[in-house]
Write a protein that holds these residues in place. Structure first.
Motif, PDB file in Angstrom:
ATOM      1  N   GLU A   1       2.805   7.137  53.855  1.00  0.00           N
ATOM      2  CA  GLU A   1       2.371   6.577  52.571  1.00  0.00           C
ATOM      3  C   GLU A   1       0.955   6.998  52.192  1.00  0.00           C
ATOM      4  OE1 GLU A   1       2.809   2.375  52.791  1.00  0.00           O
ATOM      5  OE2 GLU A   1       4.996   2.437  52.842  1.00  0.00           O
ATOM      6  N   ASN A   2       0.173   7.471  53.163  1.00  0.00           N
ATOM      7  CA  ASN A   2      -1.231   7.803  52.896  1.00  0.00           C
ATOM      8  C   ASN A   2      -1.544   9.270  53.164  1.00  0.00           C
ATOM      9  OD1 ASN A   2      -2.708   4.973  52.472  1.00  0.00           O
ATOM     10  ND2 ASN A   2      -1.184   4.722  54.081  1.00  0.00           N
ATOM     11  N   TRP A   3      -0.516  10.113  53.158  1.00  0.00           N
ATOM     12  CA  TRP A   3      -0.740  11.523  53.488  1.00  0.00           C
ATOM     13  C   TRP A   3      -1.711  12.184  52.525  1.00  0.00           C
ATOM     14  CZ3 TRP A   3      -0.462  15.998  50.743  1.00  0.00           C
ATOM     15  CH2 TRP A   3      -0.601  17.186  51.470  1.00  0.00           C
ATOM     16  N   THR A   4      -2.627  12.945  53.086  1.00  0.00           N
ATOM     17  CA  THR A   4      -3.447  13.888  52.339  1.00  0.00           C
ATOM     18  C   THR A   4      -3.635  15.104  53.239  1.00  0.00           C
ATOM     19  OG1 THR A   4      -5.586  13.093  53.163  1.00  0.00           O
ATOM     20  CG2 THR A   4      -4.730  12.049  51.149  1.00  0.00           C
TER      21      THR A   4
ATOM     22  N   THR B   1       2.439  16.860  66.458  1.00  0.00           N
ATOM     23  CA  THR B   1       1.560  15.726  66.730  1.00  0.00           C
ATOM     24  C   THR B   1       1.573  14.817  65.512  1.00  0.00           C
ATOM     25  OG1 THR B   1      -0.657  15.053  67.444  1.00  0.00           O
ATOM     26  CG2 THR B   1      -0.525  16.842  65.846  1.00  0.00           C
ATOM     27  N   GLY B   2       1.090  13.587  65.681  1.00  0.00           N
ATOM     28  CA  GLY B   2       1.123  12.646  64.575  1.00  0.00           C
ATOM     29  C   GLY B   2       0.058  11.580  64.706  1.00  0.00           C
ATOM     30  N   TRP B   3      -0.025  10.718  63.695  1.00  0.00           N
ATOM     31  CA  TRP B   3      -1.011   9.645  63.676  1.00  0.00           C
ATOM     32  C   TRP B   3      -0.786   8.685  64.842  1.00  0.00           C
ATOM     33  CZ3 TRP B   3      -5.609   8.793  62.548  1.00  0.00           C
ATOM     34  CH2 TRP B   3      -6.125   7.534  62.233  1.00  0.00           C
ATOM     35  N   ALA B   4       0.483   8.422  65.178  1.00  0.00           N
ATOM     36  CA  ALA B   4       0.779   7.525  66.297  1.00  0.00           C
ATOM     37  C   ALA B   4       0.293   8.135  67.610  1.00  0.00           C
ATOM     38  CB  ALA B   4       2.280   7.241  66.353  1.00  0.00           C
TER      39      ALA B   4
ATOM     40  N   PHE C   1       0.230  25.555  54.852  1.00  0.00           N
ATOM     41  CA  PHE C   1      -0.680  25.315  55.979  1.00  0.00           C
ATOM     42  C   PHE C   1       0.070  25.399  57.302  1.00  0.00           C
ATOM     43  CE2 PHE C   1      -2.493  22.347  59.070  1.00  0.00           C
ATOM     44  CZ  PHE C   1      -3.764  22.897  59.213  1.00  0.00           C
ATOM     45  N   ASP C   2       1.301  24.837  57.351  1.00  0.00           N
ATOM     46  CA  ASP C   2       2.097  24.882  58.584  1.00  0.00           C
ATOM     47  C   ASP C   2       2.345  26.322  59.025  1.00  0.00           C
ATOM     48  OD1 ASP C   2       2.302  22.160  58.868  1.00  0.00           O
ATOM     49  OD2 ASP C   2       4.241  21.995  57.870  1.00  0.00           O
ATOM     50  N   ILE C   3       2.698  27.176  58.074  1.00  0.00           N
ATOM     51  CA  ILE C   3       2.993  28.570  58.409  1.00  0.00           C
ATOM     52  C   ILE C   3       1.746  29.280  58.925  1.00  0.00           C
ATOM     53  CG2 ILE C   3       3.671  30.803  57.447  1.00  0.00           C
ATOM     54  CD1 ILE C   3       5.513  29.239  55.519  1.00  0.00           C
ATOM     55  N   VAL C   4       0.634  29.131  58.200  1.00  0.00           N
ATOM     56  CA  VAL C   4      -0.606  29.801  58.594  1.00  0.00           C
ATOM     57  C   VAL C   4      -1.095  29.274  59.941  1.00  0.00           C
ATOM     58  CG1 VAL C   4      -3.037  30.126  57.993  1.00  0.00           C
ATOM     59  CG2 VAL C   4      -1.286  30.301  56.219  1.00  0.00           C
TER      60      VAL C   4
ATOM     61  N   ASP D   1      -4.210  15.293  57.524  1.00  0.00           N
ATOM     62  CA  ASP D   1      -3.616  16.202  58.505  1.00  0.00           C
ATOM     63  C   ASP D   1      -4.691  16.876  59.354  1.00  0.00           C
ATOM     64  OD1 ASP D   1      -1.024  15.676  57.875  1.00  0.00           O
ATOM     65  OD2 ASP D   1      -0.562  17.620  56.983  1.00  0.00           O
ATOM     66  N   LEU D   2      -5.752  17.348  58.699  1.00  0.00           N
ATOM     67  CA  LEU D   2      -6.829  17.996  59.442  1.00  0.00           C
ATOM     68  C   LEU D   2      -7.473  17.025  60.430  1.00  0.00           C
ATOM     69  CD1 LEU D   2      -8.636  20.100  56.670  1.00  0.00           C
ATOM     70  CD2 LEU D   2      -6.890  20.839  58.303  1.00  0.00           C
ATOM     71  N   LYS D   3      -7.651  15.783  60.003  1.00  0.00           N
ATOM     72  CA  LYS D   3      -8.239  14.767  60.889  1.00  0.00           C
ATOM     73  C   LYS D   3      -7.374  14.561  62.128  1.00  0.00           C
ATOM     74  CE  LYS D   3      -9.415   9.829  60.996  1.00  0.00           C
ATOM     75  NZ  LYS D   3      -9.520   8.574  60.196  1.00  0.00           N
ATOM     76  N   ILE D   4      -6.053  14.512  61.941  1.00  0.00           N
ATOM     77  CA  ILE D   4      -5.144  14.294  63.068  1.00  0.00           C
ATOM     78  C   ILE D   4      -5.186  15.483  64.022  1.00  0.00           C
ATOM     79  CG2 ILE D   4      -2.697  14.105  63.688  1.00  0.00           C
ATOM     80  CD1 ILE D   4      -2.336  12.432  61.119  1.00  0.00           C
TER      81      ILE D   4
END
Length: 468
Positions: A443-446, A417-420, A284-287, A450-453
């Motif tokens: 601990e809760n990665w899905t 970018t990140g959750w914080a 996903f990161d590459i695309v 990532d899409l939500k963030i």
């Protein structure tokens, strides 16, 4: 009192799921072929659709058992049910499509299939929500209770009791405590259920009271008693759960691993330790980064021209940051400051009204345009699109001594970018709060997290008042 019989409830859930699927099938068939709202052309009889609908229904039940959809869920949140519903019906639908392809059933309406799967998932969510709501109301009123006996009236046992009181919707009630070192609680803990005996009286209590679960909350020095306690509970058919005396050192969801047949508690369960998750995230990161670079290339060209016209020096600025597995790398940004000694930029925070910034640099920092070259860091593999923000080694050495669990963030690739950051923790904000958000993400990665963030990063805007 309604006593829970899990096998009976599982059978009820299975029958209810089959009924729900049948109702949604008939509703989808009516909507597609009989309502007049959609094209009603159909060159297959109802029995053909009913055959495949039946196959799908039983496949969903089998998949449900496989993914533990019918396991006890009293302690699970409704979001867990929703996730399982999508998982069950997503896999079942893929299986159905595969069977239709193998059987060369080319005349099954695709529009019907789309209506059916959407209606089925929605119907399942609604009826499960209704069941969950009814059970919650019953438990709050004292029905459908499960009774627990807590062994150990120390801090661990008291913390567990407090948690029970804070969640009455779970339907748990404590009978009392058994403890070998005190006969009553201290005055400041007078609101707790009483201490009704010692652990040696466990057999007597199991026979005297209707107990569903025994919670072992004893200190480590009482470890030798565990085998006897578990044996006594299993003789009477009572479940035993153990709260480790060191539970406060564990994450919210500890993971049990296995090494040469020996069970191990994995103190930090990280979903991205699994190869399949790492490959998915990397792909996903590459695309995404290739797509982003293509889209924002005109903007990067304008920033390039803006920097060249407003200040002398290179357009790009590179800075050493610490990333995955504590290895350092050069992170790239568009230069937003006047040329200075590298040692200064590596050891000093940027502050509000920082005199080192150029006028154009202030603009690109506030709008996050200076971060765009980091998509190339993502392509190389130093960074990810989403993850904890990387920090300079100079500050890492300080923070790892001052901030608990700070170094855990380096178990995964840092991110643009990140959750914080999507929760406003950027620039001059609490490092402690940032780490708590980073740990939650790790601990809760899905993939959907990532899409939500990413969506939150875009919709909340890239302009940040703390980006000095």
């Amino acid at each position: 009192m309604i006593r829970q019989n899990q096998r009976f409830l599982t059978q009820i859930y299975v029958l209810a799921d089959l009924l729900c699927t049948l109702i949604m099938f008939l509703a989808a068939y009516w909507l597609k072929f009989n309502s007049g709202l959609l094209s009603h052309y159909n060159n297959l009889p109802l029995k053909s659709y009913l055959l495949w609908g039946t196959i799908y229904s039983f496949a969903a039940i089998l998949v449900g058992f496989y993914v533990r959809f019918y396991a006890p869920r009293r302690r699970k949140s409704f979001s867990y049910d929703i996730l399982k519903i999508f998982q069950v019906h997503g896999l079942s639908f893929l299986g159905l499509l595969s069977l239709l392809f193998i059987a060369k059933e080319v005349h099954i309406s695709r529009e019907f299939l789309a209506i059916f799967i959407a209606a089925n998932i929605m119907g399942m969510i609604l009826y499960r929500y209704a069941v969950k709501s009814i059970l919650t109301r019953l438990r709050r009123k004292g029905f459908n209770r499960r009774y627990v006996l807590i062994l150990g009236a120390g801090s661990v046992g008291r913390s567990f009791y407090d948690s029970l009181k804070q969640h009455p919707e779970l339907g748990y009630e404590a009978i009392g405590f058994l403890d070998d070192f005190q006969t009553e609680h201290a005055a400041e803990h007078s609101g707790l259920k009483p201490i009704i005996g010692t652990t040696d009286q466990l057999d007597e209590m199991l026979n005297k009271f209707m107990i569903d679960e025994v919670i072992i909350a004893l200190p480590l020095k009482a470890h030798k008693k565990y085998a006897t306690i578990i044996d006594q509970c299993e003789k009477t058919g009572v479940k035993t759960l153990i709260i480790p005396d060191f539970f406060d050192m564990l994450p919210a969801r500890p993971f049990f691993d296995n090494f040469a047949g020996i069970p191990l508690i994995n103190v930090r369960d990280i979903p991205l330790d699994e190869l399949s998750n790492r490959l998915l995230k990397r792909a996903f990161d590459i695309v995404f980064s290739l797509f982003a670079i293509t889209i924002v290339s005109p903007i990067m060209l304008m920033v390039y021209i803006g920097i060249k016209l407003t200040s002398p020096g290179p357009v790009l600025f590179k800075q050493e940051r610490m990333g995955l597995d504590r290895r350092t790398f050069n992170m790239y940004k568009f230069r937003s400051m006047h040329i200075s000694d590298p040692g200064t930029s590596d050891t000093q925070w940027t502050v509000e009204n920082d005199p080192r910034r150029t006028r154009f640099g202030s603009f690109i920092r506030r709008t996050s345009l200076d971060e765009l070259p980091q998509f190339f860091n993502v392509l190389v593999g130093h960074m990810s699109v989403v993850g904890p923000r990387p920090e300079r080694p100079f500050f890492v050495e300080q923070f790892k001594e001052e901030i608990p669990k700070y170094m855990v963030k380096h178990h995964i690739r840092p991110g643009i970018t990140g959750w914080a950051q999507t929760n406003g923790l950027r620039g001059d904000t609490s490092i402690q709060d940032r780490i708590m958000h980073d740990l939650f993400y790790i601990e809760n990665w899905t993939f959907f997290f990532d899409l939500k963030i990413i969506v939150k990063t875009i919709t909340k805007g890239l302009v940040n008042k703390n980006a000095y």
